[in-house]
Scaffold this active site. Sequence first.
Site, short mmCIF file in Angstrom:
data_model
loop_
_atom_site.label_atom_id
_atom_site.label_comp_id
_atom_site.label_asym_id
_atom_site.label_seq_id
_atom_site.Cartn_x
_atom_site.Cartn_y
_atom_site.Cartn_z
N SER A 168 0.87 -1.16 0.00
CA SER A 168 0.00 0.00 0.00
C SER A 168 0.92 1.23 0.00
O SER A 168 2.08 1.12 0.39
CB SER A 168 -0.90 0.02 1.24
OG SER A 168 -0.18 0.30 2.41
N GLU B 235 -0.57 -2.00 -5.37
CA GLU B 235 -0.69 -1.01 -4.30
C GLU B 235 -2.17 -0.91 -3.96
O GLU B 235 -2.98 -0.50 -4.78
CB GLU B 235 -0.16 0.36 -4.75
CG GLU B 235 1.31 0.37 -5.15
CD GLU B 235 2.28 0.29 -3.98
OE1 GLU B 235 1.82 0.38 -2.82
OE2 GLU B 235 3.48 0.12 -4.23
ZN LIG Z 1 5.35 -1.73 -0.02
#
Ligand SMILES: [Zn+2]
Length: 417
Positions: free
Chosen positions: A305, A378
């Site tokens: 993330s 992500e």
């Molecule tokens: Zn990472």
Amino acid sequence: MRTLVVLSCVLVVGAALPGLHTNLHGAQVLRVAPEEAAQVHYLKALHLQDLYDFWTEPRVVGSPVDIMAPAFQLPVLKKTLTQVGLKFTTMISDVGGLVAQEKAARDAARASAPGTMDWTSYHEYDEIMGWMDTVAKDHPDVCTVENVGKSYQQHDMKLLKLGKGVNKPIIFLEGGLEGREWISPAVLTYIIDQLVTKKETYDDLLSNVNFYFMPIVNPDGYYYTYTTDRLWRKTRSKTNSPQNCYGVDANRNWDIHWMEVGASDDPCSEEYAGSEPFSEVEMRNVRDEIIKYSDYIDAYLSFHSYSQLWSSPWCWTTDLPDDWTDLDDLAHSIVEAVTAVHGEVYETGSCALSGPASGGSADWAKAVVDAKYSYTIELRDKGEFGFLLPEDQIIPTGEETMAGVLVLANFIKDNYS
Ligand SMILES: [Zn+2]
């Protein structure tokens, strides 16, 4: 030119501050918007100084950069940015407040249902590992758990194998490379739970594809984010740094164009690549598992993330692999399914667009063991909370990511099984 003059005076400040996270009270995350190439260069130089915690990296003109500074450094940072004409807004006005809020929610959840695994709160390392054992015990027809080694601080590292197919393609899913990216293990455990509790629904899939999960490949870093520093990123190994800095960036330590770009040889840096490729025992443990099954691994997913991106190799260069179209086409189908769930938009594209970085797991998996569909994901959000994503977003993030993983898995089943 004016920019460069200012740049040279503000950048002579010197070495990193190992105590960047010691007092988060009043710390803020500023979103900076570079409008010209010189400003991007400036931010890249500032990033290398390790004076501030860059939550996202400087990339290109127009691409925002999130920088966290402790309260006492904020005036200097704001002045510095203003001097070079960089516009900024406050994304998070009190990081310490958010961390405290998150901890209170977690404590309340644990008090009301101690020892229960759920996706309405985040869970500690031991809880997650214990839960993986329980899943294997409750669903022996579809899954097994193996201990694949110990971390630097002697935490067990577990691999959960899910599926019934013999000699069938494997999708390898890992997360938790960076300690503070809590949503990554949360989403991976969510996907495991969905697949096992609905194993009849997914019977055809589980008969033809095997899912191998390692939800936390940096156990020590993850552990440390619970005990000491919520925003810790790296592993916890001792380095030879005179400033007593710890840890290596687990996503710079793989033997793939190691230390060539977007990585640091400074042990105090957040992007410290390690003393050599695979210096970290955790990465060696994961590597050895991947190599064992390399003949069967057709897809490799590395979950991170934040910023909502489903990116394809390479991460170390903007050059594209020969089979780029295959990966990019599938990525588009995946994010279409992801977005259809809650309307959240995820971008696709070359991983290097988020700032080229060498030594990452997804590049290594594709280049070295030929895991064709290798992606770096992500997860949420786009910066409103960043790494401190509230627990009420775990399930929605899990639901949309599950939809994407199913598109990939069905594609693998149809084409490789
Ligand atoms: Zn990472």
